[in-house]
Design a protein around this motif. Structure first.
Motif, PDB file in Angstrom:
ATOM      1  N   ILE A  24       2.520  -1.541   0.194  1.00 31.09           N
ATOM      2  CA  ILE A  24       1.596  -0.573   1.192  1.00 31.09           C
ATOM      3  C   ILE A  24       1.469   0.601   0.550  1.00 31.09           C
ATOM      4  CG2 ILE A  24       1.142   0.281   3.378  1.00 31.09           C
ATOM      5  CD1 ILE A  24       2.836  -2.240   4.562  1.00 31.09           C
ATOM      6  N   LEU A  25       0.236   1.517   0.571  1.00 30.29           N
ATOM      7  CA  LEU A  25       0.071   2.899   0.275  1.00 30.29           C
ATOM      8  C   LEU A  25      -0.326   3.528   1.560  1.00 30.29           C
ATOM      9  CD1 LEU A  25      -0.007   5.236  -1.789  1.00 30.29           C
ATOM     10  CD2 LEU A  25      -2.543   4.388  -2.182  1.00 30.29           C
ATOM     11  N   ILE A  26       0.278   4.519   1.832  1.00 32.43           N
ATOM     12  CA  ILE A  26      -0.169   5.339   2.854  1.00 32.43           C
ATOM     13  C   ILE A  26      -0.252   6.867   2.466  1.00 32.43           C
ATOM     14  CG2 ILE A  26       0.575   6.251   5.242  1.00 32.43           C
ATOM     15  CD1 ILE A  26       2.327   3.939   5.771  1.00 32.43           C
ATOM     16  N   THR A  27      -1.632   7.279   2.666  1.00 29.12           N
ATOM     17  CA  THR A  27      -2.048   8.650   2.568  1.00 29.12           C
ATOM     18  C   THR A  27      -1.695   9.467   4.050  1.00 29.12           C
ATOM     19  OG1 THR A  27      -4.249   8.792   2.883  1.00 29.12           O
ATOM     20  CG2 THR A  27      -3.506   8.229   0.714  1.00 29.12           C
ATOM     21  N   GLY A  28      -1.628  10.862   3.930  1.00 22.04           N
ATOM     22  CA  GLY A  28      -1.328  11.574   5.124  1.00 22.04           C
ATOM     23  C   GLY A  28       0.016  11.016   5.880  1.00 22.04           C
ATOM     24  N   ALA A  29       0.915  10.709   5.275  1.00 21.23           N
ATOM     25  CA  ALA A  29       2.039  10.242   5.937  1.00 21.23           C
ATOM     26  C   ALA A  29       3.299  11.252   6.432  1.00 21.23           C
ATOM     27  CB  ALA A  29       2.955   9.444   4.907  1.00 21.23           C
ATOM     28  N   THR A  30       2.782  12.432   6.150  1.00 21.19           N
ATOM     29  CA  THR A  30       3.611  13.452   6.631  1.00 21.19           C
ATOM     30  C   THR A  30       2.888  14.162   7.938  1.00 21.19           C
ATOM     31  OG1 THR A  30       2.500  15.259   5.206  1.00 21.19           O
ATOM     32  CG2 THR A  30       4.545  14.177   4.520  1.00 21.19           C
ATOM     33  N   ASN A 115       0.271  -3.194  -7.898  1.00 23.56           N
ATOM     34  CA  ASN A 115       1.065  -3.594  -6.618  1.00 23.56           C
ATOM     35  C   ASN A 115       0.519  -3.562  -5.253  1.00 23.56           C
ATOM     36  OD1 ASN A 115       3.643  -4.600  -8.126  1.00 23.56           O
ATOM     37  ND2 ASN A 115       3.259  -2.378  -8.926  1.00 23.56           N
ATOM     38  N   VAL A 116      -0.234  -2.624  -5.181  1.00 23.67           N
ATOM     39  CA  VAL A 116      -0.630  -2.386  -3.593  1.00 23.67           C
ATOM     40  C   VAL A 116      -1.423  -3.468  -3.117  1.00 23.67           C
ATOM     41  CG1 VAL A 116      -1.967  -0.669  -2.173  1.00 23.67           C
ATOM     42  CG2 VAL A 116      -0.280   0.073  -3.831  1.00 23.67           C
ATOM     43  N   GLU A 117      -1.272  -3.896  -1.943  1.00 19.15           N
ATOM     44  CA  GLU A 117      -1.795  -4.777  -1.120  1.00 19.15           C
ATOM     45  C   GLU A 117      -2.686  -4.321   0.165  1.00 19.15           C
ATOM     46  OE1 GLU A 117       0.700  -8.820  -1.872  1.00 19.15           O
ATOM     47  OE2 GLU A 117       1.707  -6.845  -1.644  1.00 19.15           O
ATOM     48  N   VAL A 118      -2.232  -3.175   0.630  1.00 16.28           N
ATOM     49  CA  VAL A 118      -2.579  -2.775   2.004  1.00 16.28           C
ATOM     50  C   VAL A 118      -2.547  -1.291   1.803  1.00 16.28           C
ATOM     51  CG1 VAL A 118      -2.410  -2.345   4.304  1.00 16.28           C
ATOM     52  CG2 VAL A 118      -1.927  -4.686   3.463  1.00 16.28           C
ATOM     53  N   VAL A 119      -3.805  -0.675   2.248  1.00 11.95           N
ATOM     54  CA  VAL A 119      -3.914   0.938   2.155  1.00 11.95           C
ATOM     55  C   VAL A 119      -4.252   1.380   3.482  1.00 11.95           C
ATOM     56  CG1 VAL A 119      -5.087   3.033   1.173  1.00 11.95           C
ATOM     57  CG2 VAL A 119      -4.458   1.051  -0.366  1.00 11.95           C
ATOM     58  N   PHE A 120      -3.401   2.461   3.951  1.00 12.55           N
ATOM     59  CA  PHE A 120      -3.658   3.290   5.015  1.00 12.55           C
ATOM     60  C   PHE A 120      -4.140   4.684   4.858  1.00 12.55           C
ATOM     61  CE2 PHE A 120      -0.988  -0.076   6.831  1.00 12.55           C
ATOM     62  CZ  PHE A 120      -1.711  -0.468   8.102  1.00 12.55           C
ATOM     63  N   HIS A 121      -5.404   5.067   4.885  1.00 16.97           N
ATOM     64  CA  HIS A 121      -5.932   6.311   4.399  1.00 16.97           C
ATOM     65  C   HIS A 121      -5.923   6.885   5.541  1.00 16.97           C
ATOM     66  CE1 HIS A 121      -7.762   9.422   2.729  1.00 16.97           C
ATOM     67  NE2 HIS A 121      -8.964   9.160   2.883  1.00 16.97           N
ATOM     68  N   VAL A 146      -9.695   8.083  -3.015  1.00 11.94           N
ATOM     69  CA  VAL A 146      -8.958   6.934  -2.634  1.00 11.94           C
ATOM     70  C   VAL A 146      -9.747   5.441  -2.825  1.00 11.94           C
ATOM     71  CG1 VAL A 146      -7.876   5.833  -0.351  1.00 11.94           C
ATOM     72  CG2 VAL A 146      -7.640   8.207  -1.065  1.00 11.94           C
ATOM     73  N   LEU A 147     -10.935   5.600  -2.661  1.00  9.92           N
ATOM     74  CA  LEU A 147     -11.714   4.485  -2.891  1.00  9.92           C
ATOM     75  C   LEU A 147     -11.820   4.053  -4.221  1.00  9.92           C
ATOM     76  CD1 LEU A 147     -14.776   5.289  -0.402  1.00  9.92           C
ATOM     77  CD2 LEU A 147     -13.020   3.539  -0.107  1.00  9.92           C
ATOM     78  N   ARG A 148     -11.856   4.853  -5.046  1.00 12.00           N
ATOM     79  CA  ARG A 148     -11.993   4.649  -6.637  1.00 12.00           C
ATOM     80  C   ARG A 148     -10.636   3.882  -7.325  1.00 12.00           C
ATOM     81  NH1 ARG A 148     -15.518  10.074  -8.585  1.00 12.00           N
ATOM     82  NH2 ARG A 148     -17.557   8.980  -7.893  1.00 12.00           N
ATOM     83  N   VAL A 162      -8.885   5.874   8.396  1.00  9.50           N
ATOM     84  CA  VAL A 162      -8.777   6.638   9.909  1.00  9.50           C
ATOM     85  C   VAL A 162      -9.972   7.632   9.928  1.00  9.50           C
ATOM     86  CG1 VAL A 162      -7.361   7.868  11.589  1.00  9.50           C
ATOM     87  CG2 VAL A 162      -6.397   6.228   9.938  1.00  9.50           C
ATOM     88  N   SER A 163     -10.768   7.329  10.963  1.00 10.66           N
ATOM     89  CA  SER A 163     -12.073   8.110  11.209  1.00 10.66           C
ATOM     90  C   SER A 163     -11.558   8.708  12.706  1.00 10.66           C
ATOM     91  CB  SER A 163     -13.114   7.468  10.942  1.00 10.66           C
ATOM     92  OG  SER A 163     -14.405   8.272  11.125  1.00 10.66           O
ATOM     93  N   THR A 164     -12.779   9.029  13.145  1.00 10.92           N
ATOM     94  CA  THR A 164     -12.662   9.668  14.755  1.00 10.92           C
ATOM     95  C   THR A 164     -13.954   9.143  15.495  1.00 10.92           C
ATOM     96  OG1 THR A 164     -12.883  11.666  16.092  1.00 10.92           O
ATOM     97  CG2 THR A 164     -14.013  11.711  14.005  1.00 10.92           C
ATOM     98  N   SER A 165     -13.528   8.709  16.654  1.00  8.04           N
ATOM     99  CA  SER A 165     -14.696   8.356  17.865  1.00  8.04           C
ATOM    100  C   SER A 165     -15.852   9.440  17.772  1.00  8.04           C
ATOM    101  CB  SER A 165     -14.127   8.301  19.044  1.00  8.04           C
ATOM    102  OG  SER A 165     -13.007   7.325  18.986  1.00  8.04           O
ATOM    103  N   TYR A 166     -15.542  10.800  17.275  1.00  2.00           N
ATOM    104  CA  TYR A 166     -16.560  11.752  17.374  1.00  2.00           C
ATOM    105  C   TYR A 166     -17.190  12.153  16.167  1.00  2.00           C
ATOM    106  CZ  TYR A 166     -13.618  12.588  21.646  1.00  2.00           C
ATOM    107  OH  TYR A 166     -12.910  12.435  22.900  1.00  2.00           O
ATOM    108  N   CYS A 167     -17.394  11.208  15.354  1.00  2.92           N
ATOM    109  CA  CYS A 167     -17.897  11.292  14.179  1.00  2.92           C
ATOM    110  C   CYS A 167     -19.732  11.073  14.296  1.00  2.92           C
ATOM    111  CB  CYS A 167     -17.827  10.204  12.994  1.00  2.92           C
ATOM    112  SG  CYS A 167     -18.102   8.419  13.830  1.00  2.92           S
ATOM    113  N   GLN A 168     -20.086  10.675  15.469  1.00  6.01           N
ATOM    114  CA  GLN A 168     -21.398  10.531  15.664  1.00  6.01           C
ATOM    115  C   GLN A 168     -21.661  11.242  17.048  1.00  6.01           C
ATOM    116  OE1 GLN A 168     -23.514   9.340  13.539  1.00  6.01           O
ATOM    117  NE2 GLN A 168     -22.011   8.708  11.901  1.00  6.01           N
ATOM    118  N   CYS A 169     -21.367  12.510  17.334  1.00  9.39           N
ATOM    119  CA  CYS A 169     -21.661  13.148  18.556  1.00  9.39           C
ATOM    120  C   CYS A 169     -23.114  13.099  19.002  1.00  9.39           C
ATOM    121  CB  CYS A 169     -21.172  14.425  18.559  1.00  9.39           C
ATOM    122  SG  CYS A 169     -19.144  14.638  18.129  1.00  9.39           S
TER     123      CYS A 169
END
Length: 531
Positions: A24-30, A115-121, A146-148, A162-169
């Protein structure tokens, strides 16, 4: 590792089974959500192969050193006590979303691609007060990188964005589907890379087109960008609402950072915020962080399962990680409940007695801001200046006003976030997974949650232990007495001013009335003579 079977029916966890042996690859893990995600995966999916964390060098501290600091966070304590070797499953990759190719070396790119099979961005700039350039570079261009990278991953089964519910206000209802961005994301990227800051600042309001800030705008662009990878990558876009403290995991009330409601709570508890523009009847669109993280893990499981079943046919899915309005407390109920618990567990330091209220009417709110925020701030700063101390409260109130202005957009609208897919995904889980990766809130006691939230805020953000409560209560009592005395003096002063000037006021009023009546009488006589 957490028990992966239910005592009642001994059903094996299908989610833990899916993530077993996965890389698994995670960005924003901190970040706040990233830490909870890493802890949950290690605890409930302990048979996974490796978790790669994309971490940059920060303030001269190398990522490998940051990893050691990372696992000193209190949320990992229980996990490490049970299984100290679990940290060997976590590997740090030096990288930065703002650098070309994510700042990765060729060897690291090849390792991740193979190797990576799952990404959490999860990485994002989540501030509401930023100009356009840093938001686009982090949230849009960073996502593109990240997509590339994901396109090079030969074994990729799921990419959770991970987006947000407020992306289409501007939408009255947010459904679990794609929405086009106001502009082409590639055109905006080119514009940001070409124009200077002054030109971008001038054009930003036109680009936002009613959206409240550059954060929401950048997330809308990111989603549009992701949709251009439809049929190319197995992506699911998750849209959490306002993410707040944990209900249960990793610790009840655990919270990090002062964004959103947490900052408001601290300001109100310190007596700095005494008015807020808000509709008390609208639902407080929050989701506890552990519910959101469970939802993300469930989404990754369903997206990966669909990828394996479809044999490589990819499409972009959407899932709103939101709680139904009927299951939420209103803003008014939440704030009043929080106020009640703050009186039981106050802060050790406050500038004034916590008080005030929310205002449904904007002009009423502004009146209170002037008289209860700014006037006291100028008064106290004046006396600080007189006694040779550095004034600070006016600057604090200016920052508070900016924060309130940014947040009032969200607290004065009735949001309708549809979550049918989110509910369906959870309902399809077996009994063990519904327990281990619980996303339901039907049985949540919101009063207990808010109480734990406040204790967590005192403990994990402000560093105030339970031992400080006796002192904090003494401070609160003193501030209460001071507040009462101030109100009595203010009322007495007002009454004295009215009383001492009442005769003059009545004389002037009487003269004014007599003069007015005399003028009216003369005008009537003049009209009669002319007739």
């Amino acid at each position: 590792m957490e028990i992966l079977r239910s005592d009642a029916d001994c059903v094996e966890s299908e989610i833990a089974k899916f993530y077993a042996n996965k890389t698994i690859l995670i960005t924003g893990a901190t970040g706040f959500m990233g830490k909870v995600l890493v802890e949950k995966l290690l605890r409930s999916c302990g048979d996974l192969n490796v978790i790669y964390l994309l971490i940059r060098t920060k303030k001269g501290v190398h990522p490998s050193v940051r990893k050691e600091q990372y696992f000193k966070c209190v949320i990992f304590n229980k996990l490490l006590e049970k299984n100290p070797d679990i940290v060997d499953k976590v590997r740090v990759v030096k990288g930065d979303l703002l650098e070309p190719d994510l700042g990765l070396s060729h060897n690291d790119i090849n390792t991740l691609a193979s190797n990576v099979e799952v990404v959490f961005h999860c990485a994002a700039n989540v501030r509401f007060d930023q100009p356009l350039r840093p938001m686009v570079m982090m949230n849009v261009v960073g996502t593109l990188k990240v997509l590339r990278l994901a396109e090079k991953m030969s074994n990729l089964q799921a990419l959770v964005h991970v987006s947000t519910s407020y992306c289409q206000c501007n939408e009255s209802v947010l459904e679990e589907r794609a929405y086009p961005a106001p502009q082409n994301p590639f055109s905006i990227i080119e514009m940001v890379e070409t124009l200077d800051d002054a030109a971008l600042a001038e054009i930003t309001p036109k680009l936002l087109n009613g959206l409240p800030n550059t954060y929401a705008y950048s997330k809308a662009l990111s989603e549009d960008l992701i949709c251009r990878y439809n049929n190319k990558l197995p992506i699911i876009v998750t849209r959490p609402s306002i993410v707040t403290a944990a209900i249960q995991e990793p610790l009840p009330g655990w919270i990090e950072g002062v964004n959103g409601p947490t900052g408001l709570m601290i300001g109100a508890a310190r007596g700095v915020i005494r008015s807020m523009h808000c509709n008390p009847d609208y639902a407080s669109t929050v989701i506890p962080v552990d519910k959101a993280i469970n939802g993300m893990i469930v989404c990754g499981y369903h997206r990966g399962k669909a990828t394996m079943e479809s044999k490589g046919q990819n499409q972009v899915d959407f899932c709103n990680l939101c709680i139904s309005s009927k299951a939420l407390m209103s803003w008014g109920e939440s704030i009043e409940t929080g106020r009640r618990f703050f009186y039981k567990t106050p802060l050790s330091f406050a500038l004034w007695y916590p008080g005030g209220s929310i205002k449904k009417n904007y002009f009423h709110h502004m009146f209170c801001v002037i008289f209860f925020h700014y006037l006291p701030a100028y008064f106290i700063d004046f006396w600080l200046f007189i006694f040779g101390q550095k004034p600070f409260l006016v600057n604090v109130q200016r920052k508070v006003s900016v924060g309130l202005k940014l947040l009032q957009y969200y607290t004065t609208k009735d949001w309708d976030f549809r979550n049918e897919r989110f509910q369906e995904m959870s309902s399809k889980l077996n009994a063990t997974d519904q327990d281990l990766f619980d996303t339901s809130v039907g049985q949540v006691n919101w009063e207990t949650y808010i109480s734990n939230y406040i204790v967590g805020m005192r403990t994990y953000i402000l560093g105030e232990s339970d031992d400080t409560l006796p002192h904090a209560r003494k401070v609160l009592r003193r501030l209460y007495i001071l507040d009462c005395v101030s109100k009595i003096l203010f009322i007495a002063l007002t009454f004295w001013l009215l009383w001492t000037h009442l005769d003059g006021f009545l004389e002037r009023s009487d003269a004014f009335i007599r003069s007015s009546l005399h003028n009216i009488y003369n005008e009537q006589n003049t009209t009669t003579l002319h007739a």
